[in-house]
Design an enzyme around this catalytic site. Structure first.
Site, mmCIF file in Angstrom:
data_model
loop_
_atom_site.group_PDB
_atom_site.id
_atom_site.type_symbol
_atom_site.label_atom_id
_atom_site.label_comp_id
_atom_site.label_asym_id
_atom_site.label_seq_id
_atom_site.Cartn_x
_atom_site.Cartn_y
_atom_site.Cartn_z
ATOM 1 N N LEU A 122 -3.489 -1.681 4.407
ATOM 2 C CA LEU A 122 -4.325 -1.475 3.223
ATOM 3 C C LEU A 122 -4.788 -0.032 3.299
ATOM 4 C CD1 LEU A 122 -5.538 -2.924 0.755
ATOM 5 C CD2 LEU A 122 -7.578 -3.373 2.130
ATOM 6 N N ASP A 123 -4.316 0.794 2.381
ATOM 7 C CA ASP A 123 -4.520 2.235 2.475
ATOM 8 C C ASP A 123 -5.989 2.612 2.603
ATOM 9 O OD1 ASP A 123 -1.800 2.873 2.310
ATOM 10 O OD2 ASP A 123 -1.850 2.802 0.116
ATOM 11 N N ARG A 124 -6.211 3.775 3.160
ATOM 12 C CA ARG A 124 -7.565 4.286 3.379
ATOM 13 C C ARG A 124 -8.377 4.306 2.086
ATOM 14 N NH1 ARG A 124 -8.732 10.515 5.333
ATOM 15 N NH2 ARG A 124 -11.014 10.390 5.441
ATOM 16 N N SER A 175 -8.029 2.356 -0.455
ATOM 17 C CA SER A 175 -8.096 1.030 -1.068
ATOM 18 C C SER A 175 -9.143 0.193 -0.347
ATOM 19 C CB SER A 175 -6.728 0.346 -1.004
ATOM 20 O OG SER A 175 -5.765 1.095 -1.725
#
Length: 217
Positions: free
Chosen positions: A78-80, A82
């Site tokens: 889960l991207d930074r 997001s």
């Protein structure tokens, strides 16, 4: 039905009605649980600007600042930039069930976009769009109200006063890099905020931003 270990609340299974497709995606390798160790499953509501890992040489915020549990690893990323649900476990089979192809595991995202998507744009997302790494699989996509459970983001999103924003509920069955953001941009409605709400039967129900809990599998 799953039961929380450190919370009296019970987990509610997440419905994927109207978000079903026939094909599913690939993901990364998994880690094996050491023999004779019980399975541990941690649900974490990841804040914005936190990396989905426990260490970072650059000194950025990581999971270590929130979760004092060793030996568990994130199922997928889960991207930074997001927010939302991150499932961590020491069970490689569970990681595979959540992330590998053919497992029929949907992932639900609530997405704030710039503008108000047209029906043509929604149909394009549902049918699949062609990105620079190839066509996407069919996905669930619908226009929804702002979620009642939404928490304030720090820092707030950057939005233009002259352009309205709206919320989409998107269900994916594959996990490409920054896929949701690329898909909404492709149909002309850039993502401003991205929150993962569910992976399979696991969801953010009753889990505040920055908090975690352990559940039984």
């Amino acid at each position: 039905m799953r039961q929380f270990i450190i919370s009296e609340n019970t987990m509610q299974k997440t419905s994927f009605r109207n978000h079903q497709v026939k094909r599913f995606s690939s993901q990364r390798s998994t880690r094996r649980k050491p023999e004779n160790q019980p399975t541990r499953v941690i649900l974490f509501n990841k804040p914005y600007d936190v990396l989905p890992q426990f260490t970072d040489e650059a000194g950025r915020k990581t999971l270590k600042e929130f979760i004092p549990v060793q030996g568990v690893y994130a199922a997928g990323r889960l991207d930074r930039d997001s927010e939302g649900l991150l499932v961590l476990t020491n069970n490689g089979a569970l990681q595979a069930r959540l992330t590998q192809p053919g497992k029929r595991t949907g992932k639900i995202y609530y997405v704030q976009v710039e503008g108000i998507p047209t029906q043509d744009a929604l149909e394009a997302l549902r049918n699949g769009v062609t990105l620079n790494d190839g066509p996407t699989l069919p996905a669930g996509a619908e226009l929804v109200d702002e979620p009642a459970w939404l928490w304030p983001r720090n820092p707030p999103i950057r939005e233009r006063k002259s352009i309205p924003t709206s919320w989409l509920k998107i269900t994916l069955y594959e996990g490409r890099n920054r896929q949701v953001r690329r898909m909404t941009a492709h149909v002309g409605f850039p993502t401003l905020r991205l929150i993962r709400y569910a992976m399979g039967d696991y969801s953010l129900d009753n889990l505040a931003n920055g908090e975690w809990r352990e559940v039984t599998d």
